[in-house]
Motif scaffolding. Structure first.
Motif, mmCIF file in Angstrom:
data_model
loop_
_atom_site.group_PDB
_atom_site.id
_atom_site.type_symbol
_atom_site.label_atom_id
_atom_site.label_comp_id
_atom_site.label_asym_id
_atom_site.label_seq_id
_atom_site.Cartn_x
_atom_site.Cartn_y
_atom_site.Cartn_z
ATOM 1 N N GLN A 129 0.816 -1.223 0.000
ATOM 2 C CA GLN A 129 0.000 0.000 0.000
ATOM 3 C C GLN A 129 0.848 1.271 0.000
ATOM 4 N N LYS A 130 2.176 1.088 0.105
ATOM 5 C CA LYS A 130 3.124 2.218 0.100
ATOM 6 C C LYS A 130 2.813 3.225 1.215
ATOM 7 N N LYS A 131 2.525 2.699 2.396
ATOM 8 C CA LYS A 131 2.207 3.539 3.548
ATOM 9 C C LYS A 131 3.388 3.617 4.514
ATOM 10 N N LYS A 132 3.542 4.789 5.108
ATOM 11 C CA LYS A 132 4.547 4.958 6.163
ATOM 12 C C LYS A 132 3.897 4.513 7.470
ATOM 13 N N VAL A 133 4.459 3.485 8.103
ATOM 14 C CA VAL A 133 3.805 2.846 9.252
ATOM 15 C C VAL A 133 4.616 3.015 10.533
ATOM 16 N N MET A 134 3.887 3.259 11.637
ATOM 17 C CA MET A 134 4.492 3.255 12.969
ATOM 18 C C MET A 134 3.823 2.164 13.792
ATOM 19 N N VAL A 135 4.606 1.500 14.639
ATOM 20 C CA VAL A 135 4.056 0.474 15.522
ATOM 21 C C VAL A 135 4.361 0.830 16.969
ATOM 22 N N VAL A 136 3.477 0.399 17.871
ATOM 23 C CA VAL A 136 3.674 0.648 19.302
ATOM 24 C C VAL A 136 3.089 -0.519 20.086
ATOM 25 N N SER A 137 3.740 -0.866 21.200
ATOM 26 C CA SER A 137 3.251 -1.943 22.056
ATOM 27 C C SER A 137 2.632 -1.367 23.322
ATOM 28 N N CYS A 138 1.379 -1.772 23.585
ATOM 29 C CA CYS A 138 0.710 -1.393 24.834
ATOM 30 C C CYS A 138 0.622 -2.588 25.770
ATOM 31 N N ASP A 139 1.477 -3.591 25.512
ATOM 32 C CA ASP A 139 1.511 -4.780 26.366
ATOM 33 C C ASP A 139 2.471 -4.524 27.524
ATOM 34 N N ILE A 140 1.916 -4.071 28.629
ATOM 35 C CA ILE A 140 2.749 -3.726 29.797
ATOM 36 C C ILE A 140 2.953 -4.915 30.730
ATOM 37 N N TYR A 141 2.406 -6.073 30.347
ATOM 38 C CA TYR A 141 2.495 -7.253 31.206
ATOM 39 C C TYR A 141 3.594 -8.207 30.758
ATOM 40 N N ARG A 142 4.107 -7.978 29.568
ATOM 41 C CA ARG A 142 5.142 -8.855 29.028
ATOM 42 C C ARG A 142 6.241 -7.988 28.426
ATOM 43 N N PRO A 143 7.272 -7.638 29.240
ATOM 44 C CA PRO A 143 8.339 -6.749 28.762
ATOM 45 C C PRO A 143 8.967 -7.220 27.452
ATOM 46 N N ALA A 144 9.055 -8.535 27.284
ATOM 47 C CA ALA A 144 9.670 -9.075 26.069
ATOM 48 C C ALA A 144 8.872 -8.702 24.823
ATOM 49 N N ALA A 145 7.564 -8.426 24.993
ATOM 50 C CA ALA A 145 6.713 -8.070 23.843
ATOM 51 C C ALA A 145 7.164 -6.753 23.237
ATOM 52 N N ILE A 146 7.549 -5.793 24.092
ATOM 53 C CA ILE A 146 8.003 -4.483 23.618
ATOM 54 C C ILE A 146 9.314 -4.634 22.849
ATOM 55 N N GLN A 147 10.237 -5.420 23.422
ATOM 56 C CA GLN A 147 11.532 -5.659 22.768
ATOM 57 C C GLN A 147 11.344 -6.418 21.450
ATOM 58 N N GLN A 148 10.443 -7.403 21.461
ATOM 59 C CA GLN A 148 10.176 -8.188 20.255
ATOM 60 C C GLN A 148 9.642 -7.295 19.136
ATOM 61 N N LEU A 149 8.700 -6.399 19.482
ATOM 62 C CA LEU A 149 8.117 -5.522 18.469
ATOM 63 C C LEU A 149 9.157 -4.544 17.928
ATOM 64 N N GLU A 150 10.050 -4.060 18.799
ATOM 65 C CA GLU A 150 11.106 -3.145 18.343
ATOM 66 C C GLU A 150 12.010 -3.835 17.321
ATOM 67 N N ARG A 151 12.379 -5.080 17.619
ATOM 68 C CA ARG A 151 13.240 -5.833 16.701
ATOM 69 C C ARG A 151 12.534 -6.078 15.363
ATOM 70 N N LEU A 152 11.260 -6.463 15.441
ATOM 71 C CA LEU A 152 10.496 -6.738 14.223
ATOM 72 C C LEU A 152 10.279 -5.468 13.395
ATOM 73 N N ALA A 153 10.079 -4.334 14.104
ATOM 74 C CA ALA A 153 9.877 -3.059 13.402
ATOM 75 C C ALA A 153 11.105 -2.716 12.558
ATOM 76 N N ASN A 154 12.289 -2.983 13.090
ATOM 77 C CA ASN A 154 13.523 -2.744 12.333
ATOM 78 C C ASN A 154 13.588 -3.657 11.104
ATOM 79 N N ASP A 155 13.125 -4.902 11.285
ATOM 80 C CA ASP A 155 13.163 -5.873 10.183
ATOM 81 C C ASP A 155 12.253 -5.466 9.024
ATOM 82 N N VAL A 156 11.105 -4.857 9.357
ATOM 83 C CA VAL A 156 10.113 -4.545 8.306
ATOM 84 C C VAL A 156 10.125 -3.070 7.908
ATOM 85 N N ASP A 157 11.129 -2.342 8.386
ATOM 86 C CA ASP A 157 11.281 -0.932 8.011
ATOM 87 C C ASP A 157 10.087 -0.079 8.452
ATOM 88 N N ALA A 158 9.643 -0.287 9.700
ATOM 89 C CA ALA A 158 8.542 0.501 10.259
ATOM 90 C C ALA A 158 9.079 1.378 11.397
#
Length: 453
Positions: free
Chosen positions: A127-156
């Motif tokens: 869709q050629k969209k500029k995307v931002m991602v954010v984690s609101c999972d405050i119960y699983r710290p690893a979820a925030i780190q996982q999303l940050e790593r994945l965001a780098n992988d997918v250029d978000a």
């Protein structure tokens, strides 16, 4: 996902096509088999019952019994009703003032965080969209780190959050930052929760009310079968969902979720995920899925995949060599074709989309895997550039070195070289017979139904 259902349904429809004529009696008998196939696929009972009633109503009418080709007419009725059962395909609503907010909800372990990354990549690439991602999972710290790593992988773009913050505060700050950075879409990942957990459901309701998302997608594990649809309905009763994403469709899922979700929840399936890779997300097209279920394949999706994933320069070079009867075709070209096939999901994924594959028994299809292709690729990679260009050099001690370097046996190297020689011969045959279409015409009558040219 639909292999067993396709096999059962294919046998039933084939038997009906073999009847001299269709009667009310043999249609009802066959539809009992279809009902059992649905229940074995873990389709919810009310869904299976409604489907059979609709097909029977149309089949016993003049639409099928009065048709000159009753077998084909019945297949058309089954396909139409499968499409009606799964509903029409619905695209994401991206026609809102940026940033378009998409809220992801679901049970723990359903694959929400991975799906957020997959969707970010899909929005970016398709869709050629500029995307931002954010984690609101405050119960699983690893979820925030996982999303940050994945965001780098997918250029978000990634908006950082912390377990000490409140989900509503994180989401509102992310929206403000998305505006500043010109992000067109904001994907909000949330914590997994059960619909019976009042505190957690209250939290996501408050989050929904605060951010007013354009889309609220429920991510559900397709391997839970009809329970997936029931869970989605429970969430929808508490939260206004706009669609469903089915994950893990490449696993042991039997298709029950895909066929039950729309009927039970009234909400469309918008995407299906097959695999862990971030490219493994596709829009859900009921008409294409229905064709695959009844064994007619999904050539349109296969063509789209080829256009998107095949290297056009490499393809043109291969076509040029094909026209010359394989002259110049070497092991590097062979390896390139193996890589291209792997990029398209492998041989099993391609087979699912080809017409006539529904007639191949599930136990036979299960023997077709990509391990052999990975082994072949490793063997070629263990060769020197000169050996790849001139395979006749690979003899004696060279074979031993290549086998050790690729972690295989000398027999495996011999098998690869034999297969390569056979491919070269096939190319010469193709050139003599007028290319691929010429060869296929020569096979007329020998191919399974649905693959004739």
């Amino acid at each position: 996902m639909f292999d067993n259902l396709t096999e059962r349904l294919g046998k039933t429809l084939k038997n009906l096509q073999g009847q001299g004529r269709l009667t009310e009696k043999n249609i009802k008998e066959s539809l009992r088999d279809v009902r059992m196939a649905f229940l074995e696929a873990d389709v919810a009972l009310p869904v299976a019952k409604a489907f059979i009633e609709r097909v029977q109503e149309r089949a016993i009418g003049q639409e099928v019994i009065g048709s000159l080709t009753p077998g084909q007419a019945l297949i058309r009725v089954v396909r139409d009703e499968l499409i009606a059962l799964m509903g029409e395909s619905e695209e994401l609503n991206l026609r809102a003032v940026p940033p378009v907010v998409i809220l992801m909800a679901g049970l723990q372990g359903a694959g929400k965080t991975t799906t957020v990354a997959k969707l970010a990549r899909w929005l970016n690439e398709r869709q050629k969209k500029k995307v931002m991602v954010v984690s609101c999972d405050i119960y699983r710290p690893a979820a925030i780190q996982q999303l940050e790593r994945l965001a780098n992988d997918v250029d978000a773009l990634f908006f950082p959050s912390d377990v000490s913050q409140k989900p509503v505060d994180i989401a509102q700050a992310a929206i403000a930052q998305a505006r500043k950075q010109g992000a067109e879409v904001l994907l909000i990942d949330t914590a997994g929760r059960l619909h019976v957990d009042e505190q957690m459901m209250g939290e996501i309701k408050a989050l929904h009310a605060a951010v007013k998302p354009t889309e609220t997608l429920f991510v559900v594990d397709s391997m839970t079968g009809q329970d997936a649809a029931n869970t989605a309905k429970a969430f929808n009763d508490a939260l206004p969902l706009t669609g469903v994403v089915l994950t893990k469709t490449d696993g042991d899922a039997r298709g029950g979720a895909a066929l039950s979700v729309r009927y039970i929840t009234g909400k469309p399936i918008k995407f299906i995920g097959a695999g862990e890779k971030t490219a493994a997300l596709e829009p859900f097209y009921p008409d294409r899925i229905a064709s695959r279920i009844i064994g007619q394949g999904d050539v349109l999706s296969l063509i789209e995949e080829v256009e998107r994933k095949v290297d056009k320069d490499q393809a043109e070079k291969l076509v040029s060599k094909l026209k010359k009867g394989g002259k110049g075709f070497d092991l590097e070209d062979f390896r390139d074709q193996l890589v291209q096939m792997r990029n398209m999901g492998g041989i099993a994924s391609m087979m699912d989309k080809l017409p006539g594959m529904g007639q191949i028994p599930v136990n036979v299809k299960s023997q077709v895997n990509d391990k052999e292709f990975i082994r072949m690729e490793a063997i070629i990679n263990s060769m020197t550039p000169q050996e790849r260009r001139f395979p006749l050099l690979v003899k004696g001690s060279r074979k031993d070195r290549i086998a050790k370097g690729s972690g295989t046996q000398i027999q495996d190297v011999n098998r690869l070289l034999k297969q390569f020689t056979q491919m070269q011969k096939m190319m010469k045959t193709l050139a003599k017979k007028g290319g691929m279409m010429g060869m296929l015409k020569g096979l007329k009558g020998k191919l399974p139904p649905g693959m004739q040219f």
